[in-house]
Scaffold this motif. Structure first.
Motif, mmCIF file in Angstrom:
data_model
loop_
_atom_site.group_PDB
_atom_site.id
_atom_site.type_symbol
_atom_site.label_atom_id
_atom_site.label_comp_id
_atom_site.label_asym_id
_atom_site.label_seq_id
_atom_site.Cartn_x
_atom_site.Cartn_y
_atom_site.Cartn_z
ATOM 1 N N TYR A 24 -3.274 -11.028 6.665
ATOM 2 C CA TYR A 24 -3.242 -10.816 8.116
ATOM 3 C C TYR A 24 -2.453 -9.599 8.596
ATOM 4 O O TYR A 24 -2.493 -9.281 9.784
ATOM 5 N N GLU A 25 -1.744 -8.916 7.739
ATOM 6 C CA GLU A 25 -0.879 -7.821 8.170
ATOM 7 C C GLU A 25 -1.631 -6.755 8.965
ATOM 8 O O GLU A 25 -1.194 -6.327 10.032
ATOM 9 N N LYS A 26 -2.771 -6.339 8.491
ATOM 10 C CA LYS A 26 -3.520 -5.271 9.180
ATOM 11 C C LYS A 26 -4.065 -5.750 10.527
ATOM 12 O O LYS A 26 -4.019 -5.020 11.521
ATOM 13 N N TYR A 29 -1.207 -5.956 12.933
ATOM 14 C CA TYR A 29 -0.832 -4.609 13.364
ATOM 15 C C TYR A 29 -1.787 -4.109 14.454
ATOM 16 O O TYR A 29 -1.357 -3.569 15.467
ATOM 17 N N ARG A 30 -3.089 -4.289 14.236
ATOM 18 C CA ARG A 30 -4.071 -3.850 15.245
ATOM 19 C C ARG A 30 -3.856 -4.588 16.566
ATOM 20 O O ARG A 30 -3.938 -3.981 17.644
ATOM 21 N N CYS A 31 -3.576 -5.869 16.472
ATOM 22 C CA CYS A 31 -3.318 -6.675 17.665
ATOM 23 C C CYS A 31 -2.105 -6.127 18.420
ATOM 24 O O CYS A 31 -2.167 -5.934 19.642
ATOM 25 N N ALA A 32 -1.032 -5.862 17.703
ATOM 26 C CA ALA A 32 0.183 -5.336 18.335
ATOM 27 C C ALA A 32 -0.044 -3.936 18.880
ATOM 28 O O ALA A 32 0.446 -3.596 19.963
ATOM 29 N N SER A 42 4.576 -1.530 16.926
ATOM 30 C CA SER A 42 3.575 -2.408 16.326
ATOM 31 C C SER A 42 4.048 -2.925 14.974
ATOM 32 O O SER A 42 3.908 -4.118 14.668
ATOM 33 N N GLU A 43 4.618 -2.053 14.173
ATOM 34 C CA GLU A 43 5.165 -2.477 12.882
ATOM 35 C C GLU A 43 6.298 -3.478 13.081
ATOM 36 O O GLU A 43 6.383 -4.483 12.358
ATOM 37 N N ASP A 44 7.154 -3.220 14.059
ATOM 38 C CA ASP A 44 8.253 -4.141 14.350
ATOM 39 C C ASP A 44 7.729 -5.508 14.799
ATOM 40 O O ASP A 44 8.286 -6.539 14.420
ATOM 41 N N ALA A 45 6.676 -5.506 15.602
ATOM 42 C CA ALA A 45 6.104 -6.770 16.075
ATOM 43 C C ALA A 45 5.554 -7.593 14.913
ATOM 44 O O ALA A 45 5.729 -8.816 14.870
ATOM 45 N N VAL A 46 4.915 -6.932 13.962
ATOM 46 C CA VAL A 46 4.396 -7.638 12.781
ATOM 47 C C VAL A 46 5.552 -8.211 11.974
ATOM 48 O O VAL A 46 5.521 -9.382 11.567
ATOM 49 N N ASN A 47 6.589 -7.407 11.759
ATOM 50 C CA ASN A 47 7.758 -7.904 11.026
ATOM 51 C C ASN A 47 8.410 -9.077 11.749
ATOM 52 O O ASN A 47 8.782 -10.073 11.116
ATOM 53 N N ALA A 74 3.139 -15.128 17.772
ATOM 54 C CA ALA A 74 4.448 -14.493 17.630
ATOM 55 C C ALA A 74 4.358 -12.985 17.708
ATOM 56 O O ALA A 74 5.218 -12.322 18.295
ATOM 57 N N CYS A 75 3.310 -12.425 17.132
ATOM 58 C CA CYS A 75 3.115 -10.978 17.152
ATOM 59 C C CYS A 75 2.876 -10.475 18.571
ATOM 60 O O CYS A 75 3.463 -9.480 18.995
ATOM 61 N N LYS A 76 2.027 -11.171 19.299
ATOM 62 C CA LYS A 76 1.756 -10.798 20.693
ATOM 63 C C LYS A 76 3.021 -10.898 21.519
ATOM 64 O O LYS A 76 3.316 -10.037 22.354
ATOM 65 N N SER A 77 3.788 -11.938 21.294
ATOM 66 C CA SER A 77 5.036 -12.114 22.019
ATOM 67 C C SER A 77 6.039 -11.005 21.687
ATOM 68 O O SER A 77 6.707 -10.470 22.581
#
Length: 79
Positions: A24-26, A29-32, A42-47, A74-77
């Motif tokens: 799901y990482e990619k 990332y696209r979502c963020a 975006s990278e920070d949101a994924v982390n 969580a990523c969207k948030s």
């Protein structure tokens, strides 16, 4: 990934989180990136999403779909 948090997981949970990251990482990332339009944020949101997952792993069911849904929320948030 996040070595300190990752090291605290037992072997089964580590494999679960690693598999989810690879799958799901990619997409996360696209979502963020759609929200932030910024590479670093975006990278920070994924982390942040994966850190939240690690901290909540015991409360989630074994279903991959529930964990994936949690990650995207969580990523969207975080974004």
């Amino acid at each position: 990934m996040f070595p300190i948090f990752f090291a605290t997981l037992n072997a089964e949970d580590r494999l679960t989180v690693e598999a989810l990251y690879l799958e799901y990482e990619k997409a996360l990332y696209r979502c963020a990136y759609k929200i932030t339009a910024d590479t670093k944020y975006s990278e920070d949101a994924v982390n942040d999403a994966f850190l939240a997952l690690i901290n909540t792993l015991d409360a989630l069911s074994e279903k991959t779909e529930e964990k994936a849904s949690f990650l995207f929320t969580a990523c969207k948030s975080a974004a």
